[in-house]
Structure formats: C-alpha cells, structure tokens
Design an enzyme around this catalytic site. Sequence first.
Site, PDB file in Angstrom:
ATOM      1  N   GLY A 264      64.804 -25.754  -9.785  1.00  5.53           N
ATOM      2  CA  GLY A 264      66.148 -26.214  -9.458  1.00  5.53           C
ATOM      3  C   GLY A 264      66.047 -27.681  -9.114  1.00  5.53           C
ATOM      4  O   GLY A 264      65.208 -28.393  -9.653  1.00  5.53           O
ATOM      5  N   GLU A 265      66.863 -28.128  -8.198  1.00 11.28           N
ATOM      6  CA  GLU A 265      66.823 -29.532  -7.792  1.00 11.28           C
ATOM      7  C   GLU A 265      66.173 -29.588  -6.415  1.00 11.28           C
ATOM      8  O   GLU A 265      66.734 -29.103  -5.438  1.00 11.28           O
ATOM      9  CB  GLU A 265      68.259 -30.084  -7.769  1.00 11.28           C
ATOM     10  CG  GLU A 265      68.326 -31.562  -8.116  1.00 11.28           C
ATOM     11  CD  GLU A 265      67.781 -32.421  -6.999  1.00 11.28           C
ATOM     12  OE1 GLU A 265      66.848 -33.212  -7.264  1.00 11.28           O
ATOM     13  OE2 GLU A 265      68.260 -32.284  -5.873  1.00 11.28           O
ATOM     14  N   SER A 266      64.983 -30.168  -6.347  1.00  7.71           N
ATOM     15  CA  SER A 266      64.172 -30.068  -5.123  1.00  7.71           C
ATOM     16  C   SER A 266      64.852 -30.658  -3.894  1.00  7.71           C
ATOM     17  O   SER A 266      64.751 -30.099  -2.799  1.00  7.71           O
ATOM     18  CB  SER A 266      62.797 -30.710  -5.330  1.00  7.71           C
ATOM     19  OG  SER A 266      62.919 -32.034  -5.786  1.00  7.71           O
TER      20      SER A 266
ATOM     21  N   CYS B  44      58.029 -25.056 -10.465  1.00 12.80           N
ATOM     22  CA  CYS B  44      58.758 -26.294 -10.752  1.00 12.80           C
ATOM     23  C   CYS B  44      59.192 -26.976  -9.438  1.00 12.80           C
ATOM     24  O   CYS B  44      58.344 -27.468  -8.709  1.00 12.80           O
ATOM     25  CB  CYS B  44      59.920 -26.030 -11.705  1.00 12.80           C
ATOM     26  SG  CYS B  44      60.511 -27.547 -12.491  1.00 12.80           S
TER      27      CYS B  44
ATOM     28  N   ARG C 163      57.178 -36.081  -9.227  1.00 14.89           N
ATOM     29  CA  ARG C 163      58.405 -35.467  -9.751  1.00 14.89           C
ATOM     30  C   ARG C 163      58.645 -35.912 -11.186  1.00 14.89           C
ATOM     31  O   ARG C 163      58.295 -37.024 -11.561  1.00 14.89           O
ATOM     32  CB  ARG C 163      59.606 -35.904  -8.898  1.00 14.89           C
ATOM     33  CG  ARG C 163      59.926 -34.959  -7.768  1.00 14.89           C
ATOM     34  CD  ARG C 163      61.116 -35.434  -6.969  1.00 14.89           C
ATOM     35  NE  ARG C 163      62.351 -35.488  -7.761  1.00 14.89           N
ATOM     36  CZ  ARG C 163      63.565 -35.568  -7.221  1.00 14.89           C
ATOM     37  NH1 ARG C 163      63.715 -35.584  -5.918  1.00 14.89           N
ATOM     38  NH2 ARG C 163      64.624 -35.626  -7.973  1.00 14.89           N
TER      39      ARG C 163
ATOM     40  N   ARG D  29      61.872 -30.603 -17.132  1.00 11.15           N
ATOM     41  CA  ARG D  29      61.882 -31.676 -16.114  1.00 11.15           C
ATOM     42  C   ARG D  29      60.805 -31.408 -15.067  1.00 11.15           C
ATOM     43  O   ARG D  29      61.044 -31.478 -13.857  1.00 11.15           O
ATOM     44  CB  ARG D  29      63.250 -31.748 -15.426  1.00 11.15           C
ATOM     45  CG  ARG D  29      64.269 -32.512 -16.215  1.00 11.15           C
ATOM     46  CD  ARG D  29      65.571 -32.611 -15.439  1.00 11.15           C
ATOM     47  NE  ARG D  29      65.424 -33.396 -14.224  1.00 11.15           N
ATOM     48  CZ  ARG D  29      66.256 -33.335 -13.196  1.00 11.15           C
ATOM     49  NH1 ARG D  29      67.287 -32.538 -13.230  1.00 11.15           N
ATOM     50  NH2 ARG D  29      66.068 -34.073 -12.146  1.00 11.15           N
TER      51      ARG D  29
ATOM     52  N   HIS E 153      57.867 -22.798 -15.635  1.00 12.93           N
ATOM     53  CA  HIS E 153      58.781 -21.694 -15.297  1.00 12.93           C
ATOM     54  C   HIS E 153      58.281 -20.362 -15.870  1.00 12.93           C
ATOM     55  O   HIS E 153      58.722 -19.952 -16.950  1.00 12.93           O
ATOM     56  CB  HIS E 153      60.176 -21.978 -15.869  1.00 12.93           C
ATOM     57  CG  HIS E 153      60.918 -23.061 -15.162  1.00 12.93           C
ATOM     58  ND1 HIS E 153      61.783 -22.816 -14.119  1.00 12.93           N
ATOM     59  CD2 HIS E 153      60.916 -24.397 -15.345  1.00 12.93           C
ATOM     60  CE1 HIS E 153      62.290 -23.966 -13.694  1.00 12.93           C
ATOM     61  NE2 HIS E 153      61.778 -24.935 -14.423  1.00 12.93           N
TER      62      HIS E 153
ATOM     63  N   GLU F 167      59.134 -17.476 -15.062  1.00 13.63           N
ATOM     64  CA  GLU F 167      60.229 -16.491 -15.072  1.00 13.63           C
ATOM     65  C   GLU F 167      61.078 -16.586 -16.332  1.00 13.63           C
ATOM     66  O   GLU F 167      61.900 -15.713 -16.584  1.00 13.63           O
ATOM     67  CB  GLU F 167      61.089 -16.665 -13.809  1.00 13.63           C
ATOM     68  CG  GLU F 167      62.062 -17.820 -13.812  1.00 13.63           C
ATOM     69  CD  GLU F 167      61.456 -19.208 -13.614  1.00 13.63           C
ATOM     70  OE1 GLU F 167      62.222 -20.181 -13.622  1.00 13.63           O
ATOM     71  OE2 GLU F 167      60.213 -19.321 -13.468  1.00 13.63           O
TER      72      GLU F 167
END
Length: 199
Positions: free
Chosen positions: A52-54, A84, A115, A143, A178, A180
Amino acid sequence: MRIAVVGVQGAVEEHVIATKDAMRKLGIDGEVIATRKKGIVENSDGVIIPGGESTTISKLIWKDSIAKEIILKAEEGKPIMGTCAGLILLSKHGDEQVRKTGTRLLGLLDVWIKRNAFGRQRESFEVNLNIKNIGEFQAVFIRAPAIVKVEKGVEVLATFENYVVAVKQNNILGFAFHPELTNDSRIHEYFLKLALESQ
C-alpha cells in the site's frame, strides 16, 4: 490459530485469501482477520502487514495503537510478515524519501530500505526468484522497495539485481514483492509454520 492482517490499506483481502488457502493446505484450523482497530493484533498468533502506501499505513497504525501491538507481538516471538510497504514499515533504517515524508517505522528488521527502488507503478514487473526455504517463486514487484544493506543477524532469503528483496530476522519476515498476488501460497505457508513453532 488466529492471524491478523493489518487492514488499513493495500492488498488486504488478497492476503486474507492467501493465508486461508495456506491454512487449508497445511491442515491448520484457524481464522484470518483483517483489522483496523486495536485489540485484534494483541490476540493473534501472527501479523501480516500488506503493501500500500507506507506513509499512510504508518500514520494510521501509530494513531490507532496497532503499531505498539505489532512491536509487542514481535517481542513475544510471534511471526510478523511485511510485504512491499509492509517491508518498509518493518525496517529500522529508511532512505531520504522515508525521512522526507516523516514515515515512522517499526524498527523490527535491522535493514536499510530504499523506497521505490525499481521505479514507479508503470514499471511493475514479474520475475522468477530463488527464495531460500521456499524455492523458485514468481514474484510480482509493484513500485517495490528494496533492501540496500543488512546488519548482522539478518538472513538474506532472496536477491534481485544488486538488491536484497527477501529477509528473515528471527521471527520477522520481509518481502519487497507481493506474494499475495499469485496463486502460490508457499510464502504464507512458511509464515504459518513459524506461527506454529511459536505457539
């Protein structure tokens, strides 16, 4: 067995499905709960922090006290897995982007993280990795961050190009990609086996 998936943002449902699939394959009777509130992590046998967005995830888990619960779980020897953005949050040392955004890390993995090491979203890719304790695995990088340096006590599980992309430090697992987003549940099975050992 109860596994908590930090459900603040990112590929939460995919982790829930992958973990349930891994439980079925290992014959484990358990539940997987996506949570945004305190109290669930505290009563779990393992924790997954999705991508997601850290920066966003960091703000929310510290605000809602989930971060403190994750740290306590780690200290109890329960497995924590970050993928991630989850890997970024588990790290002890961030790069300039982490500092610039004021992202507060959990500091559970003694690694130096970069990042967006592989570029932006449109530069996403898949690659076959040879992962220690797992074998060959089709890894999906979106990303993705990467580890540029590991300290003593951190076991490198996989590398790609000049970067470390999977690590284990005691009961903490970190993956830059990822797992998953594939139909291969072996990484989740590996995580669950650590949870079994810690019971």
